[in-house]
Scaffold this motif. Sequence first.
Motif, PDB file in Angstrom:
ATOM      1  N   LEU A 299       0.809  -1.057   0.044  1.00 27.28           N
ATOM      2  CA  LEU A 299      -0.025   0.010  -0.117  1.00 27.28           C
ATOM      3  C   LEU A 299       0.921   1.338  -0.155  1.00 27.28           C
ATOM      4  O   LEU A 299       0.418   2.137  -0.694  1.00 27.28           O
ATOM      5  CB  LEU A 299      -1.155   0.184   1.072  1.00 27.28           C
ATOM      6  N   VAL A 300       1.977   1.304   0.780  1.00 23.81           N
ATOM      7  CA  VAL A 300       2.706   2.333   0.663  1.00 23.81           C
ATOM      8  C   VAL A 300       3.469   2.650  -0.543  1.00 23.81           C
ATOM      9  O   VAL A 300       3.620   3.805  -1.120  1.00 23.81           O
ATOM     10  CB  VAL A 300       3.877   2.394   1.887  1.00 23.81           C
ATOM     11  N   ALA A 301       3.830   1.372  -1.286  1.00 22.56           N
ATOM     12  CA  ALA A 301       4.331   1.261  -2.639  1.00 22.56           C
ATOM     13  C   ALA A 301       3.508   2.008  -3.744  1.00 22.56           C
ATOM     14  O   ALA A 301       3.963   2.518  -4.631  1.00 22.56           O
ATOM     15  CB  ALA A 301       5.123  -0.016  -2.933  1.00 22.56           C
ATOM     16  N   TRP A 302       2.420   1.650  -3.437  1.00 24.42           N
ATOM     17  CA  TRP A 302       1.281   2.377  -4.421  1.00 24.42           C
ATOM     18  C   TRP A 302       1.032   3.785  -3.968  1.00 24.42           C
ATOM     19  O   TRP A 302       1.027   4.619  -5.159  1.00 24.42           O
ATOM     20  CB  TRP A 302      -0.023   1.557  -3.923  1.00 24.42           C
ATOM     21  N   VAL A 303       0.863   4.179  -2.803  1.00 21.05           N
ATOM     22  CA  VAL A 303       0.382   5.677  -2.673  1.00 21.05           C
ATOM     23  C   VAL A 303       1.826   6.506  -2.860  1.00 21.05           C
ATOM     24  O   VAL A 303       1.620   7.525  -3.160  1.00 21.05           O
ATOM     25  CB  VAL A 303      -0.033   5.781  -1.163  1.00 21.05           C
ATOM     26  N   ALA A 304       2.854   6.308  -2.304  1.00 20.03           N
ATOM     27  CA  ALA A 304       3.855   7.094  -2.286  1.00 20.03           C
ATOM     28  C   ALA A 304       4.451   7.787  -3.571  1.00 20.03           C
ATOM     29  O   ALA A 304       4.519   8.730  -3.894  1.00 20.03           O
ATOM     30  CB  ALA A 304       5.390   6.573  -1.574  1.00 20.03           C
ATOM     31  N   PRO A 305       4.588   6.907  -4.665  1.00 23.01           N
ATOM     32  CA  PRO A 305       4.800   7.433  -6.022  1.00 23.01           C
ATOM     33  C   PRO A 305       3.960   8.242  -6.531  1.00 23.01           C
ATOM     34  O   PRO A 305       4.124   9.318  -7.234  1.00 23.01           O
ATOM     35  CB  PRO A 305       4.960   6.096  -6.907  1.00 23.01           C
ATOM     36  N   VAL A 306       2.717   7.893  -6.377  1.00 20.42           N
ATOM     37  CA  VAL A 306       1.512   8.852  -6.888  1.00 20.42           C
ATOM     38  C   VAL A 306       1.524  10.223  -6.092  1.00 20.42           C
ATOM     39  O   VAL A 306       1.779  11.424  -6.794  1.00 20.42           O
ATOM     40  CB  VAL A 306       0.074   8.180  -6.617  1.00 20.42           C
ATOM     41  N   PHE A 307       1.839  10.395  -4.942  1.00 14.89           N
ATOM     42  CA  PHE A 307       1.836  11.496  -4.140  1.00 14.89           C
ATOM     43  C   PHE A 307       3.082  12.181  -4.502  1.00 14.89           C
ATOM     44  O   PHE A 307       3.070  13.475  -4.551  1.00 14.89           O
ATOM     45  CB  PHE A 307       1.281  11.339  -2.703  1.00 14.89           C
ATOM     46  N   LEU A 308       4.192  11.549  -4.602  1.00 18.99           N
ATOM     47  CA  LEU A 308       5.509  12.157  -4.698  1.00 18.99           C
ATOM     48  C   LEU A 308       5.420  13.111  -6.164  1.00 18.99           C
ATOM     49  O   LEU A 308       5.801  14.098  -6.233  1.00 18.99           O
ATOM     50  CB  LEU A 308       6.426  11.243  -4.868  1.00 18.99           C
ATOM     51  N   VAL A 309       4.934  12.197  -7.260  1.00 22.27           N
ATOM     52  CA  VAL A 309       4.813  12.977  -8.597  1.00 22.27           C
ATOM     53  C   VAL A 309       4.070  14.240  -8.637  1.00 22.27           C
ATOM     54  O   VAL A 309       4.335  15.168  -9.121  1.00 22.27           O
ATOM     55  CB  VAL A 309       4.506  11.819  -9.665  1.00 22.27           C
ATOM     56  N   PHE A 310       2.745  13.791  -7.906  1.00 24.91           N
ATOM     57  CA  PHE A 310       1.603  14.956  -8.189  1.00 24.91           C
ATOM     58  C   PHE A 310       2.117  16.259  -7.142  1.00 24.91           C
ATOM     59  O   PHE A 310       1.583  17.189  -7.537  1.00 24.91           O
ATOM     60  CB  PHE A 310       0.196  14.301  -8.203  1.00 24.91           C
ATOM     61  N   GLU A 311       2.729  15.863  -6.262  1.00 23.85           N
ATOM     62  CA  GLU A 311       2.895  16.952  -5.195  1.00 23.85           C
ATOM     63  C   GLU A 311       4.112  17.936  -5.921  1.00 23.85           C
ATOM     64  O   GLU A 311       4.166  19.141  -5.602  1.00 23.85           O
ATOM     65  CB  GLU A 311       3.427  16.657  -3.932  1.00 23.85           C
ATOM     66  N   MET A 312       4.847  17.236  -6.819  1.00 21.17           N
ATOM     67  CA  MET A 312       6.107  17.954  -7.343  1.00 21.17           C
ATOM     68  C   MET A 312       5.632  18.546  -8.575  1.00 21.17           C
ATOM     69  O   MET A 312       6.278  19.683  -9.118  1.00 21.17           O
ATOM     70  CB  MET A 312       7.065  16.990  -7.715  1.00 21.17           C
ATOM     71  N   VAL A 313       4.730  18.101  -9.383  1.00 21.85           N
ATOM     72  CA  VAL A 313       4.081  18.828 -10.538  1.00 21.85           C
ATOM     73  C   VAL A 313       3.439  20.116 -10.224  1.00 21.85           C
ATOM     74  O   VAL A 313       2.993  20.152  -9.289  1.00 21.85           O
ATOM     75  CB  VAL A 313       3.157  17.918 -11.359  1.00 21.85           C
ATOM     76  N   THR A 314       3.872  21.065 -11.137  1.00 19.88           N
ATOM     77  CA  THR A 314       3.426  22.574 -10.840  1.00 19.88           C
ATOM     78  C   THR A 314       1.958  22.547 -11.058  1.00 19.88           C
ATOM     79  O   THR A 314       1.349  23.241  -9.975  1.00 19.88           O
ATOM     80  CB  THR A 314       4.063  23.500 -11.878  1.00 19.88           C
ATOM     81  N   THR A 315       1.363  22.123 -11.786  1.00 18.91           N
ATOM     82  CA  THR A 315      -0.046  22.118 -11.898  1.00 18.91           C
ATOM     83  C   THR A 315      -0.890  21.424 -10.735  1.00 18.91           C
ATOM     84  O   THR A 315      -0.412  20.144 -10.876  1.00 18.91           O
ATOM     85  CB  THR A 315      -0.693  21.844 -13.378  1.00 18.91           C
ATOM     86  N   LYS A 316      -1.541  21.798 -10.143  1.00 23.44           N
ATOM     87  CA  LYS A 316      -2.328  20.933  -9.315  1.00 23.44           C
ATOM     88  C   LYS A 316      -3.791  21.149  -9.141  1.00 23.44           C
ATOM     89  O   LYS A 316      -4.211  22.162  -9.116  1.00 23.44           O
ATOM     90  CB  LYS A 316      -1.824  21.438  -7.712  1.00 23.44           C
ATOM     91  N   LEU A 317      -4.650  19.685  -9.528  1.00 19.65           N
ATOM     92  CA  LEU A 317      -6.043  19.790  -9.390  1.00 19.65           C
ATOM     93  C   LEU A 317      -6.274  18.756  -8.396  1.00 19.65           C
ATOM     94  O   LEU A 317      -5.664  17.745  -8.429  1.00 19.65           O
ATOM     95  CB  LEU A 317      -6.522  19.437 -10.938  1.00 19.65           C
ATOM     96  N   PRO A 318      -7.471  18.928  -7.696  1.00 17.61           N
ATOM     97  CA  PRO A 318      -7.641  17.998  -6.647  1.00 17.61           C
ATOM     98  C   PRO A 318      -7.840  16.594  -7.063  1.00 17.61           C
ATOM     99  O   PRO A 318      -7.592  15.693  -6.255  1.00 17.61           O
ATOM    100  CB  PRO A 318      -9.067  18.351  -6.060  1.00 17.61           C
ATOM    101  N   HIS A 319      -8.125  16.267  -8.355  1.00 15.82           N
ATOM    102  CA  HIS A 319      -8.549  14.733  -8.728  1.00 15.82           C
ATOM    103  C   HIS A 319      -7.145  14.319  -8.990  1.00 15.82           C
ATOM    104  O   HIS A 319      -6.884  12.849  -9.317  1.00 15.82           O
ATOM    105  CB  HIS A 319      -9.380  14.747  -9.719  1.00 15.82           C
TER     106      HIS A 319
END
Length: 537
Positions: A299-319
């Motif tokens: 579960l951590v291996a599933w969640v961590a890459p997703v949040f790491l990538v999208f927290e670093m991406v400049t554009t942020k939308l809630p979904h």
Amino acid sequence: MTHQASISHFQAVMLGLVALVMFLPGLFVIPPIDRDEPRFAQSAKQMVETGEYIDIRFQGDPRHKKPVGVYWAQAAMIKILDPDMSEGIWVHRLVSVFAMVGVVILTAKTGAVLAGSRAGMLAGLSLASMMLVGVEARLAKTDGLLLLTIMMAMLPLAQSFCGTKPFRILFYAGLGLGLLVKGPVILIPVLGAMAFVSAFRKNITWLASLWVWWGPLLTLMVAAPWYAAITYKTGGDFFAESIGKDLGGKIAKAAEMHGAPPGVHSLLLLVLTWPFAILLPGIIRRFKVWWQEPWALFLVAWVAPVFLVFEMVTTKLPHYPMPAYPAIAILMGAMFGRISQGLGGLFPRILLGLVPTILGLAMVAGSLVLALEPLWLMLCLGALLTIMGVAFGILLPQFVHKMPGSLPQILVALSLVLQVILLQFFAPRIEPLWLSPRLAERVALLENQCPGPVGLMGFAEPSAIFLLGTNTQILSQEDLAGFSGIVLTNQQNMPASFQAPGHMVALDLPNIEGINLNGGKKVSFASWCAHAQKARP
């Protein structure tokens, strides 16, 4: 690690019905929501109108931001349910509804594989109740269908992680369909989890059961033909637009003013996973406890890459981090029994009660300011939502101590009532925001006395094109000279030099006034008829 637990077919069907009930309120009555939803819907409609199923178009312009998967799915829904294209946006939204129902069921199955059948069922219930999932299930966009393809891949991956025989055809088909829906986005959770687990275990042998020689061929057979066809048809322009401008642009800078600092997605979890968000503080506090569980690494291996990538991406939308939400739901399901006794604390009570209380008060204020009708009903429902929020915040300790086994069902019921009030009753009545349906009503009133196409000036929202028809024209001052038909002009956004040509007659009808959902600017539409016999050649 070997875990043979699963949910029964009956449980899967019942969970799917619960999800369907959660996603239906508002589906048929909320108009198209600008801007992305009507862009997808209009492009799918044009596929059916023209028979062109390779090159994606919005009116005459290429729409090369996303691959073709969701357009095909919506076009198929039109063919089945609305061949004369008269039913509106709900037909297109059914793709997301059915996809999200599938996501809920696959999440429950994945949770059962990892942590047992009870954890799987709780995971499905929590996911179906989350605010973000409910919103995306009602929008005719890519994200619900993308999440379904991700779950098609993650279930077999979880089976391989647990040492059980994986459903390999589901994995490779899911990858191919995911590439057709949103390009490489599916690889973030799937390859991210594979890389994370392999690096932690320092081997890749756990993936051996997932490999089969025909698997990559199946993925290519699903995705490659369309990519080859669109490359041939556009000369590579699709990739330049979708990868170079759309995806690359969102990484490099905030697209359409949707920028935010890192950490925003993580903070939004407290709202977007409500009402089961009350479990998050306890999950965070007990990290050292549940990290010892055999399912924790996956579960951590599933969640961590997703949040790491999208927290670093400049554009942020809630979904954006929604591909990780099923894993969060499984974590909630697996830990529910252990942390439920701590839910009587002050923070979970505030979190549970604050969301409906704030929304209820906003509903009362909005109803009064906008004079929504029937006003008495809107005020009563807003007051009910406010009272529910306060009551649930106060009574949460009683639920925890006296009926802990019923707490998941209570949270699901609270989420359902909130969605019915807001989406079925309140949102459709906010007429000042729903401009395009009112424009469509005006056109229906005038089409017999003023035949011809419809022209818009000072307003170009995609919902208007979807509701008024593909042939609707966005006009400039110069275009008016040769135009014949109904003209709707946004008086708040007209050039200072605007002057109606002689063949264009102002109609004695009240202006259509409201607020543009995008930008919040006031609009006021005047109605005109341009007569063909007076038009310039």
